[in-house]
Design an enzyme around this catalytic site. Structure first.
Site, PDB file in Angstrom:
ATOM      1  N   HIS A 127       0.843  -1.200   0.000  1.00  0.00           N
ATOM      2  CA  HIS A 127       0.000   0.000   0.000  1.00  0.00           C
ATOM      3  C   HIS A 127       0.876   1.246   0.000  1.00  0.00           C
ATOM      4  O   HIS A 127       2.010   1.250   0.457  1.00  0.00           O
ATOM      5  CB  HIS A 127      -0.996  -0.029   1.161  1.00  0.00           C
ATOM      6  CG  HIS A 127      -0.461   0.326   2.505  1.00  0.00           C
ATOM      7  ND1 HIS A 127      -0.488   1.601   3.010  1.00  0.00           N
ATOM      8  CD2 HIS A 127       0.083  -0.444   3.499  1.00  0.00           C
ATOM      9  CE1 HIS A 127       0.003   1.617   4.243  1.00  0.00           C
ATOM     10  NE2 HIS A 127       0.361   0.392   4.559  1.00  0.00           N
ATOM     11  N   ASP A 131       6.239   3.034   7.151  1.00  0.00           N
ATOM     12  CA  ASP A 131       4.905   2.509   6.865  1.00  0.00           C
ATOM     13  C   ASP A 131       4.150   3.466   5.963  1.00  0.00           C
ATOM     14  O   ASP A 131       3.670   4.507   6.410  1.00  0.00           O
ATOM     15  CB  ASP A 131       4.155   2.327   8.184  1.00  0.00           C
ATOM     16  CG  ASP A 131       2.801   1.670   8.014  1.00  0.00           C
ATOM     17  OD1 ASP A 131       2.475   1.239   6.896  1.00  0.00           O
ATOM     18  OD2 ASP A 131       2.055   1.595   9.014  1.00  0.00           O
ATOM     19  N   GLU A 151      -5.078   1.767   2.711  1.00  0.00           N
ATOM     20  CA  GLU A 151      -4.895   0.616   3.608  1.00  0.00           C
ATOM     21  C   GLU A 151      -5.045   1.025   5.060  1.00  0.00           C
ATOM     22  O   GLU A 151      -5.589   0.274   5.882  1.00  0.00           O
ATOM     23  CB  GLU A 151      -3.511  -0.005   3.378  1.00  0.00           C
ATOM     24  CG  GLU A 151      -3.252  -1.296   4.164  1.00  0.00           C
ATOM     25  CD  GLU A 151      -2.625  -1.087   5.535  1.00  0.00           C
ATOM     26  OE1 GLU A 151      -2.429  -2.075   6.260  1.00  0.00           O
ATOM     27  OE2 GLU A 151      -2.327   0.077   5.899  1.00  0.00           O
ATOM     28  N   GLU A 152      -4.571   2.228   5.380  1.00  0.00           N
ATOM     29  CA  GLU A 152      -4.564   2.668   6.777  1.00  0.00           C
ATOM     30  C   GLU A 152      -5.973   2.812   7.346  1.00  0.00           C
ATOM     31  O   GLU A 152      -6.166   2.760   8.555  1.00  0.00           O
ATOM     32  CB  GLU A 152      -3.808   3.990   6.911  1.00  0.00           C
ATOM     33  CG  GLU A 152      -2.328   3.923   6.526  1.00  0.00           C
ATOM     34  CD  GLU A 152      -1.487   3.059   7.458  1.00  0.00           C
ATOM     35  OE1 GLU A 152      -2.059   2.403   8.360  1.00  0.00           O
ATOM     36  OE2 GLU A 152      -0.256   3.031   7.279  1.00  0.00           O
ATOM     37  N   ASP A 176       4.384  -4.750   3.366  1.00  0.00           N
ATOM     38  CA  ASP A 176       3.824  -3.509   3.892  1.00  0.00           C
ATOM     39  C   ASP A 176       4.989  -2.615   4.287  1.00  0.00           C
ATOM     40  O   ASP A 176       5.526  -1.884   3.458  1.00  0.00           O
ATOM     41  CB  ASP A 176       2.916  -3.839   5.078  1.00  0.00           C
ATOM     42  CG  ASP A 176       2.047  -2.675   5.512  1.00  0.00           C
ATOM     43  OD1 ASP A 176       2.531  -1.534   5.472  1.00  0.00           O
ATOM     44  OD2 ASP A 176       0.882  -2.889   5.906  1.00  0.00           O
ATOM     45  N   HIS A 234       3.148   5.376  12.776  1.00  0.00           N
ATOM     46  CA  HIS A 234       1.945   6.186  12.571  1.00  0.00           C
ATOM     47  C   HIS A 234       2.043   7.587  13.169  1.00  0.00           C
ATOM     48  O   HIS A 234       1.024   8.236  13.405  1.00  0.00           O
ATOM     49  CB  HIS A 234       0.714   5.475  13.124  1.00  0.00           C
ATOM     50  CG  HIS A 234       0.250   4.332  12.275  1.00  0.00           C
ATOM     51  ND1 HIS A 234      -0.954   3.686  12.486  1.00  0.00           N
ATOM     52  CD2 HIS A 234       0.810   3.703  11.210  1.00  0.00           C
ATOM     53  CE1 HIS A 234      -1.096   2.718  11.594  1.00  0.00           C
ATOM     54  NE2 HIS A 234      -0.037   2.708  10.806  1.00  0.00           N
TER      55      HIS A 234
END
Length: 701
Positions: free
Chosen positions: A346, A356, A393-394, A422, A506
């Site tokens: 993603h 990420d 995706e998140e 990922d 994140h």
């Protein structure tokens, strides 16, 4: 013979053939085609020559790795934040799309209109026991990065006493009750554990909590807020089971099926620094010792209430239809263009996304570069390769899920495998997950790639040093894009990555500089992941006989049966399950013997090639046997009866999700009724294993 230099390759491949050459080539192809299909006595395919070429291409793929190139891709991808559904995200769509096109690949973008969630306003104040009022900071103050929030949290205001609930598990609430702490009407402060955010919020809601503040323990980056989704399930909430394409049916926001996906109480991420302001003011003297294993300072004066510290928490967000894009590059298979090997990562991120997910995106772009070089050498895959860049995706694996739903029939009959990356690199140490028939392939491929951190060793050497086999996780969780492929479509899958639990997860600090300073300063781990990913794809796309081993699957099922027997302690009969596993093991042995005989052939007639194709179909389709059309009880979208998310996240079973759910539900029933519910779910698994065994045999009863 060594491959020619790239410049020479470019020259060779750019020259345009004359009309006469084209005509002669066409005649030769027609003659060869006629000969292949009309000669059953003489050889039409040399296995030795094919293997020799395959080895050469694999070696070239490894030698063409470039840590400098993958680093440059990552820098370009992380110049700005790119949250799904925003204009900056569209820039990364164009970047990836142009990269694939510039390499000469057939490329297209697929648009979906999905329900996403964004923050508008948030505030948090604390009235401490000494009477002072503190405004709790709710941002890292990094320009361009979305304010910290939980996607799909409802808007609302909550006022109440702060209570520390540890990880927010059932056992934590039981411990609080034993201490005489009433949590109903309070605001829970929880620390991140193994549970998904949505589960933590759901358990708080079930205990009467008004709102949830969730922080992550961190020795560094204590100012970071961990964003994330609290939606239950995956995919677009308004189109469950079908793709959110233009003009598609959409459920109403007030539809009961939609509302079940969202919490009813507001929640918010906290930084460790912000959480400490609250928790240091609470009376935590009587908490269990293990609750004190946190990096932040707890109060010394119970958990609260009793201090008390009062919290006033407001969150306002909006849910709206936003446009997302998947980008796909296609490398057509030469002999079997209708069989697909799918590689996916993603692209969207909560902030800059250096780890990420764009460490994986950079690896995907570099694999595309390597494949383009292979094509200049004359390589074409036997089966079609798809390179997929997923969006959103998140928010709950939305891009990949919508694509799977849109292509479910063709995936069911034509998808060989899905290979997911990922976060390619989070730090040191190789990790993987897979459906069990791909275990042996993972071992073989990692044994061919140099370890990026240990000189003279392979990835396999260091990965398996602890127990001799390497720890391969299974794919029953809802934490990356493999979920829809395995749990809804039954496609054999692999997930690979380096490192885990990185401190800027994140947050606004997931930047290129963090990666270059801490995650992978030399970008050798990126190159290694790319090599593993690429080799897996080459093996699955080019091997004449698919490199699947269902003996590994049979052994895994037997281990699951044994553990289930221990948990049930003989209260429910498992003879039918044992019989089905034995049948599956027998079918696995038969097909492996058949594959071995075919692999030993030097040449293949047209008949033998058709036999190989039929055998590959049985290997490919066996995983679909574990699907059940009715799905898991209460969550029918999830079809896989071996790997899927249990509704009881505290279950001792991380497999057989239907059985795990039944065991939990049986606790609320009388013994006879509970055993009946469990036995029914066992029978469903028995039938699934029997279906998979029948697929391996390839015969009708």
């Amino acid at each position: 013979m060594a491959p020619p230099p790239l410049k020479q390759l470019t020259t060779l491949c750019s020259s345009k053939p004359s009309p006469v050459t084209t005509l002669l080539f066409f005649i030769i192809i027609c003659v060869l085609g006629f000969y292949t299909f009309h000669s059953s006595s003489s050889s039409s395919f040399s296995a030795t020559s094919s293997l020799r070429n395959s080895v050469r291409y694999r070696q070239f793929l490894l030698s063409s790795a470039s840590n400098y190139t993958v680093a440059s891709y990552l820098r370009s991808l992380t110049l700005h934040p790119h949250l799904a559904g925003t204009e900056p995200s569209s820039e990364t769509v164009r970047y990836v799309e142009s990269h694939f096109r510039d390499l000469g690949f057939e490329t297209h973008s697929i648009r979906y209109d999905a329900l996403l969630s964004y923050p508008k306003y948030a505030s948090l104040t604390a009235r401490l026991p000494n009477g002072s009022v503190v405004q709790i900071p709710l941002s890292e103050n990094v320009e361009g990065v979305v304010k910290p929030y939980h996607a799909y949290s409802p808007s609302g205001t909550a006022y109440g006493v702060a209570v520390f609930v540890n990880y927010g598990r059932d056992e934590d609430y039981r411990a609080l009750a034993a201490m005489g702490v009433t949590v109903a009407g309070c605001i829970a402060v929880a620390r991140k554990g193994e549970f998904p955010r949505g589960v933590v919020v759901a358990k708080a809601e079930a205990n009467g909590v008004k709102g949830v503040l969730l922080y992550a323990d961190s020795d560094g980056y204590r100012q970071g807020f961990e964003r994330g989704t609290v939606m239950r399930g995956i995919g677009d909430p308004l189109s469950p089971g079908w793709a959110a394409i233009d003009g598609a049916e959409r459920l109403n926001l007030n539809d009961s099926e939609v509302l079940r996906k969202f919490p009813k109480i507001p929640s918010m991420p906290l930084s460790a620094e912000a959480a400490e302001i609250i928790l240091s003011s609470l009376d935590t003297a009587s908490v269990p010792p293990e609750w004190r294993d946190t990096t932040i300072k707890l109060g010394t004066a119970a958990v609260g209430p009793g201090g008390p510290t009062y919290l006033n928490f407001t969150y306002q967000g909006e849910r709206k239809i936003a446009t997302i894009h998947n980008v796909l590059a296609v490398i057509k298979g030469l002999e079997e263009p209708d069989r697909f090997v799918i590689m996916g990562n993603h692209r969207d991120a909560w902030s800059f996304g250096a780890v990420d997910p764009n460490s994986g995106t950079a690896a995907l772009l570099d694999i595309a570069r390597r494949f383009a070089l292979l094509r200049k050498l004359g390589w074409s895959p036997r089966r079609t390769l798809l390179l997929c860049s997923w969006d959103a995706e998140e928010f709950g694996m939305i891009g990949s899920t919508e694509w799977v739903e849109q292509n479910i029939v063709n995936l069911g009959t034509k998808a060989v495998a899905y290979l997911n990356v990922d976060c390619a690199v989070q730090g040191p140490g190789f990790f993987s997950g897979a459906t069990p028939q791909l275990d042996d392939l993972l071992h073989e491929v990692t044994a061919q790639v140099e370890d990026p951190d240990v000189k003279g060793a392979t990835v396999y050497d260091t990965w398996t040093a602890t127990n001799g086999i390497g720890n391969i996780e299974r794919l029953g969780a809802l934490n990356s894009d493999f979920a829809a492929f395995v749990q809804h479509a039954g496609v054999p899958s692999i997930d690979v990555y380096y490192g885990r639990d990185f401190p800027v997860y994140h947050t606004a600090f997931d930047t290129y500089d963090w990666m270059a300073s801490y995650g992978d300063p030399l970008f050798h781990r990126h190159a290694a992941v790319g090599s593993i990913w690429g080799l897996l794809a080459l093996r699955l796309a080019d091997d004449l006989i698919l490199p699947f081993s269902y003996a590994s699957y049979a052994n895994q099922l037997q281990a699951y049966r044994d553990k289930l027997n221990d948990i049930l302690d003989g209260s429910v009969a498992l003879q039918s399950l044992s019989t089905s596993i034995h049948e599956f093991k027998s079918a696995a042995k038969e097909i492996e013997n058949e594959a071995k005989r075919l692999r030993e052939q030097e040449t293949f007639t047209a008949v033998a090639l058709f036999q190989t194709r039929a055998l590959n179909d049985r290997l490919m389709l066996a995983e679909r046997g574990f699907l059940d059309v009715e799905g898991l009880r209460g969550r029918t979208w999830f079809k896989h009866l071996v790997y899927g998310p249990s509704s009881d996240y505290e279950s001792a079973l991380s497999y057989f999700p239907g059985i795990a759910n039944a065991i939990s539900e049986s606790m609320k029933m009388n013994q006879s009724e509970g055993q009946g519910v469990i036995q029914h779910e066992i029978w469903r698994v028995v039938r699934a294993i029997t279906r998979a065994a029948a697929a391996l045999k390839g015969e009708l009863s």
